[in-house]
Write an enzyme that holds these catalytic residues in place. Structure first.
Site, PDB file in Angstrom:
ATOM      1  N   ILE A  70       0.843  -1.207   0.000  1.00 55.04           N
ATOM      2  CA  ILE A  70       0.000   0.000   0.000  1.00 55.04           C
ATOM      3  C   ILE A  70       0.875   1.253   0.000  1.00 55.04           C
ATOM      4  O   ILE A  70       0.619   2.216  -0.735  1.00 55.04           O
ATOM      5  CB  ILE A  70      -0.951  -0.009   1.219  1.00 55.04           C
ATOM      6  CG1 ILE A  70      -1.938  -1.183   1.111  1.00 55.04           C
ATOM      7  CG2 ILE A  70      -1.711   1.317   1.338  1.00 55.04           C
ATOM      8  CD1 ILE A  70      -2.819  -1.389   2.341  1.00 55.04           C
ATOM      9  N   LYS A 125      -4.545  -5.497  14.709  1.00 53.27           N
ATOM     10  CA  LYS A 125      -5.001  -4.232  14.134  1.00 53.27           C
ATOM     11  C   LYS A 125      -5.925  -3.474  15.081  1.00 53.27           C
ATOM     12  O   LYS A 125      -5.818  -2.257  15.235  1.00 53.27           O
ATOM     13  CB  LYS A 125      -5.710  -4.473  12.791  1.00 53.27           C
ATOM     14  CG  LYS A 125      -4.812  -5.000  11.693  1.00 53.27           C
ATOM     15  CD  LYS A 125      -3.588  -4.134  11.430  1.00 53.27           C
ATOM     16  CE  LYS A 125      -3.872  -2.850  10.717  1.00 53.27           C
ATOM     17  NZ  LYS A 125      -2.611  -2.079  10.480  1.00 53.27           N
ATOM     18  N   TYR A 135      -4.054 -11.623  13.542  1.00 57.71           N
ATOM     19  CA  TYR A 135      -3.801 -10.428  12.727  1.00 57.71           C
ATOM     20  C   TYR A 135      -4.872  -9.378  13.014  1.00 57.71           C
ATOM     21  O   TYR A 135      -4.581  -8.197  13.254  1.00 57.71           O
ATOM     22  CB  TYR A 135      -3.751 -10.769  11.229  1.00 57.71           C
ATOM     23  CG  TYR A 135      -3.801  -9.519  10.376  1.00 57.71           C
ATOM     24  CD1 TYR A 135      -2.707  -8.659  10.309  1.00 57.71           C
ATOM     25  CD2 TYR A 135      -4.968  -9.156   9.691  1.00 57.71           C
ATOM     26  CE1 TYR A 135      -2.765  -7.477   9.571  1.00 57.71           C
ATOM     27  CE2 TYR A 135      -5.034  -7.989   8.951  1.00 57.71           C
ATOM     28  CZ  TYR A 135      -3.934  -7.150   8.893  1.00 57.71           C
ATOM     29  OH  TYR A 135      -3.988  -5.977   8.179  1.00 57.71           O
TER      30      TYR A 135
HETATM   31  P1  NAP Z   1       3.129  -5.140   3.352  1.00 55.84           P
HETATM   32  O1  NAP Z   1       3.436  -4.961   1.927  1.00 55.84           O
HETATM   33  O2  NAP Z   1       3.548  -6.407   3.991  1.00 55.84           O
HETATM   34  O3  NAP Z   1       3.674  -3.898   4.173  1.00 55.84           O
HETATM   35  C1  NAP Z   1       3.882  -3.950   5.537  1.00 55.84           C
HETATM   36  C2  NAP Z   1       5.035  -3.048   5.863  1.00 55.84           C
HETATM   37  O4  NAP Z   1       5.258  -3.087   7.277  1.00 55.84           O
HETATM   38  C3  NAP Z   1       6.327  -3.431   5.184  1.00 55.84           C
HETATM   39  O5  NAP Z   1       6.824  -2.314   4.533  1.00 55.84           O
HETATM   40  C4  NAP Z   1       7.231  -3.853   6.332  1.00 55.84           C
HETATM   41  O6  NAP Z   1       8.571  -3.411   6.160  1.00 55.84           O
HETATM   42  C5  NAP Z   1       6.646  -3.069   7.496  1.00 55.84           C
HETATM   43  N1  NAP Z   1       7.001  -3.702   8.753  1.00 55.84           N
HETATM   44  C6  NAP Z   1       6.628  -4.907   9.223  1.00 55.84           C
HETATM   45  N2  NAP Z   1       7.221  -5.124  10.411  1.00 55.84           N
HETATM   46  C7  NAP Z   1       7.989  -4.038  10.677  1.00 55.84           C
HETATM   47  C8  NAP Z   1       8.858  -3.650  11.730  1.00 55.84           C
HETATM   48  N3  NAP Z   1       9.072  -4.444  12.797  1.00 55.84           N
HETATM   49  N4  NAP Z   1       9.479  -2.435  11.669  1.00 55.84           N
HETATM   50  C9  NAP Z   1       9.276  -1.618  10.601  1.00 55.84           C
HETATM   51  N5  NAP Z   1       8.490  -1.936   9.565  1.00 55.84           N
HETATM   52  C10 NAP Z   1       7.856  -3.125   9.616  1.00 55.84           C
HETATM   53  O7  NAP Z   1       1.550  -5.047   3.612  1.00 55.84           O
HETATM   54  P2  NAP Z   1       0.448  -4.025   3.115  1.00 55.84           P
HETATM   55  O8  NAP Z   1      -0.650  -4.849   2.594  1.00 55.84           O
HETATM   56  O9  NAP Z   1       1.016  -2.934   2.290  1.00 55.84           O
HETATM   57  O10 NAP Z   1      -0.032  -3.427   4.519  1.00 55.84           O
HETATM   58  C11 NAP Z   1       0.262  -2.101   4.931  1.00 55.84           C
HETATM   59  C12 NAP Z   1      -0.677  -1.720   6.030  1.00 55.84           C
HETATM   60  O11 NAP Z   1      -2.023  -1.824   5.578  1.00 55.84           O
HETATM   61  C13 NAP Z   1      -0.593  -2.607   7.278  1.00 55.84           C
HETATM   62  O12 NAP Z   1      -0.773  -1.786   8.408  1.00 55.84           O
HETATM   63  C14 NAP Z   1      -1.785  -3.538   7.110  1.00 55.84           C
HETATM   64  O13 NAP Z   1      -2.248  -4.033   8.342  1.00 55.84           O
HETATM   65  C15 NAP Z   1      -2.793  -2.584   6.484  1.00 55.84           C
HETATM   66  N6  NAP Z   1      -3.876  -3.227   5.749  1.00 55.84           N
HETATM   67  C16 NAP Z   1      -3.613  -4.032   4.678  1.00 55.84           C
HETATM   68  C17 NAP Z   1      -4.667  -4.619   4.000  1.00 55.84           C
HETATM   69  C18 NAP Z   1      -4.437  -5.502   2.800  1.00 55.84           C
HETATM   70  O14 NAP Z   1      -5.373  -6.206   2.371  1.00 55.84           O
HETATM   71  N7  NAP Z   1      -3.234  -5.500   2.215  1.00 55.84           N
HETATM   72  C19 NAP Z   1      -5.983  -4.393   4.405  1.00 55.84           C
HETATM   73  C20 NAP Z   1      -6.222  -3.555   5.495  1.00 55.84           C
HETATM   74  C21 NAP Z   1      -5.157  -2.971   6.155  1.00 55.84           C
HETATM   75  P3  NAP Z   1       9.808  -4.343   5.732  1.00 55.84           P
HETATM   76  O15 NAP Z   1       9.966  -4.157   4.287  1.00 55.84           O
HETATM   77  O16 NAP Z   1      10.918  -3.823   6.510  1.00 55.84           O
HETATM   78  O17 NAP Z   1       9.438  -5.759   6.091  1.00 55.84           O
END
Ligand code: NAP
Length: 356
Positions: free
Chosen positions: A21, A173, A169
């Site tokens: 995202i 959240k 998960y």
């Molecule tokens: P993603 O691609 O896995 O992104 C998650 C990010 O969090 C990555 O950049 C990761 O960085 C970072 N992260 C994880 N652990 C960390 C730590 N200990 N310290 C610093 N950074 C850390 O997932 P996404 O789908 O884009 O999700 C982004 C946000 O949207 C999250 O908050 C998720 O809960 C929320 N969300 C997602 C969805 C969906 O369907 N995708 C729906 C609702 C909400 P690294 O590169 O360093 O691992």
């Protein structure tokens, strides 16, 4: 505090910049000419940053990379200096493959959010935080809707049914969002807007993300779901709308509170049908919904899906009210476009074999 014109000229901090995202958020910010302070855990990891650096080259904005970890206290301080808006997207989004759910999900989400917001408290230039929450903070299982008289989840609802043992998960959240509102409520210098997306799909700008969104679509085409999908309704939304909502939430003076982002509710079989209509039968898309007793018997062998999850979700209704997001200015594209463009990109990235 409403966002003023000066805030619009200050740099914007985006945490978790390597994510699925965050990639789109940063693209839109850079295209609009903003200076983006982007945090990643490892700026030397090519898969995390190459796509961001390329975007910056092609845009009128400026990108600065910083190293920060959710679990390292104070590590967001340098990146936050001088920023007007903080967009906190970083949080682990994994549904399986871990042993200790608390360590893998809950602690980074909750302590990480507190870490970022405690730094906001020390950084006088910040006037608005946009937190990437989730509909997982609104509800835990589809069954929860049976307790909602209108049969529709709104921003007034909170997930009270998840725990570290059931839907960890989702629990991470809701616990993180509650902690964020608690910290925000203790002061009045900065305000907060949360974006609560349902399951996000649509093309990814990075092939390095571990996001469960991407794996879900790969499973649709690689045969793992050939024998049938559970009769399960999902809220779905395009990643580009989710990213746009972050910018609207950041810079609209009237943005306030929580915003559910969800274009529609689809069954997993509906998603397979959309893909089969476009790609034919070359990919082994699921063709039927597995009877609940089969899902019951074999579900726990198929992955993270537990009997408790099946009992509380399979065959149950789901509906979200997205009116507030539309009032904010979000325009939802047809879900067919989202799935087809995402699936094509999964193929182009080599995650599925190409149709000759
Ligand atoms: P993603 O691609 O896995 O992104 C998650 C990010 O969090 C990555 O950049 C990761 O960085 C970072 N992260 C994880 N652990 C960390 C730590 N200990 N310290 C610093 N950074 C850390 O997932 P996404 O789908 O884009 O999700 C982004 C946000 O949207 C999250 O908050 C998720 O809960 C929320 N969300 C997602 C969805 C969906 O369907 N995708 C729906 C609702 C909400 P690294 O590169 O360093 O691992």
């Amino acid at each position: 505090m409403p966002v003023d014109n000066e805030t619009k000229t200050l740099p914007v901090l985006v945490t978790g910049a390597s994510g699925y995202i965050a990639g789109w958020i940063i693209k839109y910010l850079l295209e609009a000419g903003y200076t983006v302070h982007a945090t990643v855990r490892d700026p030397s990891k090519q898969a995390s940053v190459t796509h961001l650096l390329k975007m910056a080259e092609k845009s009128t904005g400026t990108l600065k990379l910083f190293k920060a970890d959710l679990l390292t206290q104070g590590s967001f301080g340098e990146a936050m200096q001088g920023c007007g808006v903080v967009m906190h997207t970083a949080s682990p989004f994994v549904l399986d493959g871990f042993i200790d759910a608390n360590e893998a999900l809950v602690r980074p989400a909750v302590e990480g959010t507190a870490n970022v917001l405690n730094t906001v408290n020390e950084c006088a230039s910040v006037t608005r935080v946009v937190l990437t929450s989730s509909v997982a903070a609104v509800y835990g299982d589809n069954k929860d809707i049976l307790a909602v008289p209108s049969g529709v989840f709104t921003e007034d609802h909170w997930n009270t049914t998840s725990s570290v043992n059931h839907n960890p998960y989702q629990y991470s959240k809701v616990a993180a969002e509650r902690e964020a509102w608690r910290i925000q409520g203790q002061q009045s210098r900065w305000d907060m807007v949360t974006i609560n997306p349902s399951m996000v799909f649509g093309p990814s700008l990075t092939s390095g993300s571990q996001s469960a969104s991407i794996d879900t679509l790969v499973q649709m085409g690689d045969g793992r779901l050939r024998t049938g999908v559970p009769k399960l309704l999902l809220g779905v939304v395009d990643v580009r709308e989710v990213a746009q909502a972050h910018l609207l939430a950041a810079f609209s003076p009237t943005a306030k509170g929580r915003y559910i982002l969800s274009a529609d509710e689809l069954s997993m079989l509906n998603i397979a049908k959309i893909l089969r209509t476009k790609y034919g039968s070359f990919y082994p898309f699921p063709r039927m919904e597995a009877p609940t007793f089969i899902v019951w018997a074999f579900g726990p062998l198929m992955g993270p899906i537990t009997r408790e999850f099946i009992r509380r979700n399979v065959g149950l209704p789901l509906k979200f009210d997205n009116r507030r997001s539309r009032e904010l200015g979000v325009q939802y594209r047809p879900v067919e476009q989202t799935f087809v463009e995402h699936f094509q990109q999964v193929i182009d990235d080599g995650l599925l074999k190409k149709k000759k």
